[in-house]
Write an enzyme that holds these catalytic residues in place. Structure first.
Site, mmCIF file in Angstrom:
data_model
loop_
_atom_site.group_PDB
_atom_site.id
_atom_site.type_symbol
_atom_site.label_atom_id
_atom_site.label_comp_id
_atom_site.label_asym_id
_atom_site.label_seq_id
_atom_site.Cartn_x
_atom_site.Cartn_y
_atom_site.Cartn_z
ATOM 1 N N PHE A 36 -2.993 9.929 -10.900
ATOM 2 C CA PHE A 36 -4.025 9.132 -10.228
ATOM 3 C C PHE A 36 -5.285 9.020 -11.091
ATOM 4 C CE2 PHE A 36 -7.717 8.705 -7.437
ATOM 5 C CZ PHE A 36 -7.372 7.557 -6.736
ATOM 6 N N ASP A 37 -5.764 10.160 -11.592
ATOM 7 C CA ASP A 37 -7.021 10.142 -12.352
ATOM 8 C C ASP A 37 -6.916 9.281 -13.604
ATOM 9 O OD1 ASP A 37 -8.193 11.736 -10.484
ATOM 10 O OD2 ASP A 37 -7.852 13.618 -11.576
ATOM 11 N N THR A 92 2.852 0.709 -4.744
ATOM 12 C CA THR A 92 3.399 -0.369 -5.574
ATOM 13 C C THR A 92 2.946 -0.226 -7.026
ATOM 14 O OG1 THR A 92 2.830 -1.722 -3.642
ATOM 15 C CG2 THR A 92 3.733 -2.873 -5.562
ATOM 16 N N THR A 93 1.626 -0.126 -7.185
ATOM 17 C CA THR A 93 1.027 -0.087 -8.514
ATOM 18 C C THR A 93 1.528 1.136 -9.279
ATOM 19 O OG1 THR A 93 -0.877 -1.025 -7.402
ATOM 20 C CG2 THR A 93 -1.213 -0.260 -9.660
ATOM 21 N N LYS A 129 0.803 -1.233 0.000
ATOM 22 C CA LYS A 129 0.000 0.000 0.000
ATOM 23 C C LYS A 129 0.833 1.279 0.000
ATOM 24 C CE LYS A 129 -3.499 -0.780 -0.657
ATOM 25 N NZ LYS A 129 -3.930 -1.308 -1.996
ATOM 26 N N ALA A 130 2.104 1.160 -0.313
ATOM 27 C CA ALA A 130 2.967 2.340 -0.332
ATOM 28 C C ALA A 130 3.050 2.983 -1.715
ATOM 29 C CB ALA A 130 4.366 1.951 0.138
ATOM 30 N N SER A 159 -4.655 3.066 4.010
ATOM 31 C CA SER A 159 -4.843 2.412 2.714
ATOM 32 C C SER A 159 -4.893 0.893 2.906
ATOM 33 C CB SER A 159 -3.697 2.815 1.779
ATOM 34 O OG SER A 159 -3.880 2.265 0.509
ATOM 35 N N HIS A 168 7.095 -7.449 -2.629
ATOM 36 C CA HIS A 168 7.019 -6.801 -1.313
ATOM 37 C C HIS A 168 8.058 -7.404 -0.360
ATOM 38 C CE1 HIS A 168 3.350 -4.762 -2.370
ATOM 39 N NE2 HIS A 168 2.646 -5.863 -2.480
#
Ligand code: A3P
Length: 294
Positions: free
Chosen positions: A230-231, A51-52, A48-49, A139, A109
Site C-alpha cells: 500500500f505505502d 482492482t488497482t 473498490k474490492a 471504500s 468490473h
C-alpha cells in the site's frame, strides 16, 4: 483535470444494472461481441474490492518483476479499463484494447453474465479479486466523494441503503460476487481475497504468478512484493492515479487507507446488524466467507 463543480451526466441502467454515463449501453453491447484471446489475462472485480492492487500485481508478474519497465507507464496503459468511453474525442477503451499486442492485460468490473461471448470460448486466465462487502461499501462511499463521474453521497448513511439494495454502479455486491465465486474452480479462474493479500501478499503473488504461467524470478520476489504494498503504491505516480482527470484531487487521494476493518469506523450498530442478516440470507450455502478484521 475537470472543474471542481463538474456535474456528472446521469447514471443509467444496463440490463437492470446501474452504470455510469461514461459507459453507455452501446459500449456494453460491443464488449459482448469483442475479440478475446487465449493468452489474455483478465483482472475482474466488483468496484473498490482491490482492482488497482490486482492490476499492479498482475502487471509486475507479467513483466517478470522488471520494476523499471513497470514504472515507465501509468497503470491504465499497462492494464486498461475495458468498459470506459467513448469520452469526447477519445475512442471507447475496448477499441484500443482490440489493437493491443498479446499478451493483453485487461481490467473489468463486468458481472459474469456480461463477459464477452468469446471469453467463454477462449477461456483466458482470469483473476477475480473479492473484498469483504463492509469495507467495499465504505471504500465505495468515499470514492463517490472524490470521483467526478459519481453521484456524491455526503454521508455513509446516505450511501448504505443504496449499497444494500444494489442500486450502485455495477449493481449488487452479492450478485456479482456470488456468480464469480460459483466459478472459482474453473481452471481459468483464480478467486483471490483482498484480506488474504493483506495477510500474505508474497504468498498470494507467488500463487497468482504460477496461475498465470509467469512464475516470479526468485531473486526479484522481495522487490516485487515491496513494490505492491500500500505505502509504495500510494507514492508511485504510475499506480496512484495522481494525475487522473476523474479524481477531484482536492477532495482526497485514490489510495485512502487500504485496510481491513475500516467499516467499524463507519457502520452504526444497527447498520451492522442489518448487514450481517442480509449477508446470511443472500450468501447462505455459498461457503464464501471473509475476514472482517485482521
Ligand atoms: P480504501 O478506500 O479502503 O483505502 P479499487 O482499486 O477496486 O478501486 O479499490 C480501491 C481500494 O483498494 C482502496 O481502499 C485502496 O486504498 C485499496 N488499495 C489499493 N492499493 C492497495 C494496496 N497495495 N494495498 C492495500 N490496499 C490497496
Amino acid at each position: 483535470t475537470l472543474p471542481d463543480d463538474f456535474k456528472p451526466p446521469p447514471d443509467h441502467y444496463y440490463k437492470g444494472i446501474r452504470m455510469l454515463a461514461i459507459t453507455p449501453a452501446p459500449t456494453f453491447d460491443a464488449i459482448l461481441e469483442m475479440e478475446v484471446r487465449e493468452d489474455d489475462i483478465w483482472v475482474v472485480t466488483y468496484p473498490k474490492a482491490g482492482t488497482t492492487w490486482g492490476q499492479e500485481v498482475t502487471s509486475v508478474i507479467v513483466e517478470g518483476a522488471d520494476l523499471e519497465k513497470v514504472k515507465s507507464k501509468p497503470l491504465l496503459q499497462r492494464v486498461p479499463y475495458l468498459e470506459l468511453g467513448p469520452l469526447g474525442p477519445q475512442p471507447a477503451s475496448y477499441k484500443m484494447v482490440e489493437e493491443l499486442p498479446s499478451p493483453r492485460l485487461i481490467r473489468t468490473h463486468l458481472p459474469y453474465h456480461l463477459m464477452p461471448k468469446q471469453w467463454f470460448e477462449k477461456k483466458p486466465k482470469t483473476l477475480y479479486v473479492a473484498r469483504n462487502p463492509k469495507d467495499t461499501a465504505v471504500s465505495g462511499w468515499h470514492f463517490t466523494k472524490i470521483n467526478h463521474f459519481f453521484v456524491t453521497y455526503e454521508t455513509f448513511s446516505d450511501f448504505f441503503p443504496k449499497f444494500v439494495e444494489g442500486d450502485v454502479i455495477y449493481g449488487s455486491w452479492f450478485d456479482h460476487n456470488k456468480k464469480w465465486w460459483e466459478h472459482r474452480h474453473d481452471p481459468n479462474i483464480m478467486f483471490v481475497k483482498f484480506e488474504d493479500m493483506k495477510k500474505d501478499l508474497r504468498g498470494e503473488m507467488i500463487r497468482m504468478a504460477d496461475f498465470y504461467g509467469y512464475p516470479l524470478p526468485v531473486d526479484k520476489i522481495d522487490a516485487a512484493v515491496e513494490h505492491c504494498t500500500f505505502d509504495k503504491m500510494k507514492k508511485n505516480p504510475m499506480a496512484n492515479y495522481s494525475g487522473a482527470h476523474f479524481i477531484n484531487h482536492k477532495k482526497g487521494q485514490f489510495h485512502r487507507k487500504g485496510e481491513v476493518g475500516d467499516w467499524k469506523n463507519h457502520f452504526s450498530v444497527a447498520q451492522n446488524e442489518l448487514f450481517d442478516e442480509l449477508y446470511q440470507e443472500k450468501m447462505r450455502g455459498t461457503g464464501l466467507t471473509f475476514d472482517w478484521e485482521l
